[in-house]
Design a protein around this motif. Structure first.
Motif, PDB file in Angstrom:
ATOM      1  N   TRP A 131       0.920  -1.347   0.094  1.00 26.34           N
ATOM      2  CA  TRP A 131      -0.026   0.176   0.032  1.00 26.34           C
ATOM      3  C   TRP A 131       0.846   1.340   0.062  1.00 26.34           C
ATOM      4  CZ3 TRP A 131      -4.732  -0.172  -1.389  1.00 26.34           C
ATOM      5  CH2 TRP A 131      -5.667  -1.411  -0.817  1.00 26.34           C
ATOM      6  N   VAL A 148       0.218   4.642  -2.209  1.00 17.28           N
ATOM      7  CA  VAL A 148      -0.502   6.124  -1.631  1.00 17.28           C
ATOM      8  C   VAL A 148       0.737   7.024  -1.974  1.00 17.28           C
ATOM      9  CG1 VAL A 148      -0.188   6.892   0.656  1.00 17.28           C
ATOM     10  CG2 VAL A 148      -1.292   4.959   0.404  1.00 17.28           C
ATOM     11  N   LEU A 151      -0.211   8.182  -5.347  1.00 16.70           N
ATOM     12  CA  LEU A 151      -1.573   9.051  -5.551  1.00 16.70           C
ATOM     13  C   LEU A 151      -1.105  10.300  -5.069  1.00 16.70           C
ATOM     14  CD1 LEU A 151      -4.348   6.300  -4.644  1.00 16.70           C
ATOM     15  CD2 LEU A 151      -3.758   7.339  -6.780  1.00 16.70           C
ATOM     16  N   GLY A 152      -0.386  10.342  -3.960  1.00 13.12           N
ATOM     17  CA  GLY A 152       0.166  11.478  -3.324  1.00 13.12           C
ATOM     18  C   GLY A 152       0.993  12.338  -4.498  1.00 13.12           C
TER      19      GLY A 152
END
Length: 109
Positions: free
Chosen positions: A3, A7, A10-11
């Motif tokens: 994950w 993450v 996406l950030g």
């Protein structure tokens, strides 16, 4: 599946998107400001040209214009002609084209 990678991706995408939106917004503001400045400059030029034309015509009226009974009407007409755009004025030799009035000349309009 990890994950942390998802993450972080996406950030990073959100940060890049926010940077693009901010840059576009700043560019739009700057273009808008430039357009306003250009329009303001054009209005100033037109005003200066009209003021110069009115001043010249009023000087001609004062030097050797019509009799006192017709002076008010002639001065109002001079202001009206000065309010026309430089391209519409028949005596304009460009936006700042002066009309010279020599002493002893008859005022004709």
């Amino acid at each position: 599946m990890e994950w942390g990678t998802l993450v972080a991706t996406l950030g990073g995408g959100l940060i890049a998107l926010a940077g693009t939106v901010m840059a576009d917004r700043l560019r739009t503001r700057q273009e808008h400001r430039r357009g306003l400045q250009a329009r303001r400059r054009d209005v100033y030029r037109e005003f200066i040209a009209a003021a110069g034309a009115a001043h010249t015509e009023l000087r001609c009226l004062a030097q050797n214009g019509p009799p006192a009974s017709a002076l008010f009407r002639a001065s109002r007409a001079a202001y009206g002609r000065a309010a026309e755009s430089p391209a519409d004025r028949e005596d304009a030799a460009g936006p700042f084209g002066p009309v010279y009035c020599m002493a002893g000349d008859e005022y004709q309009r």
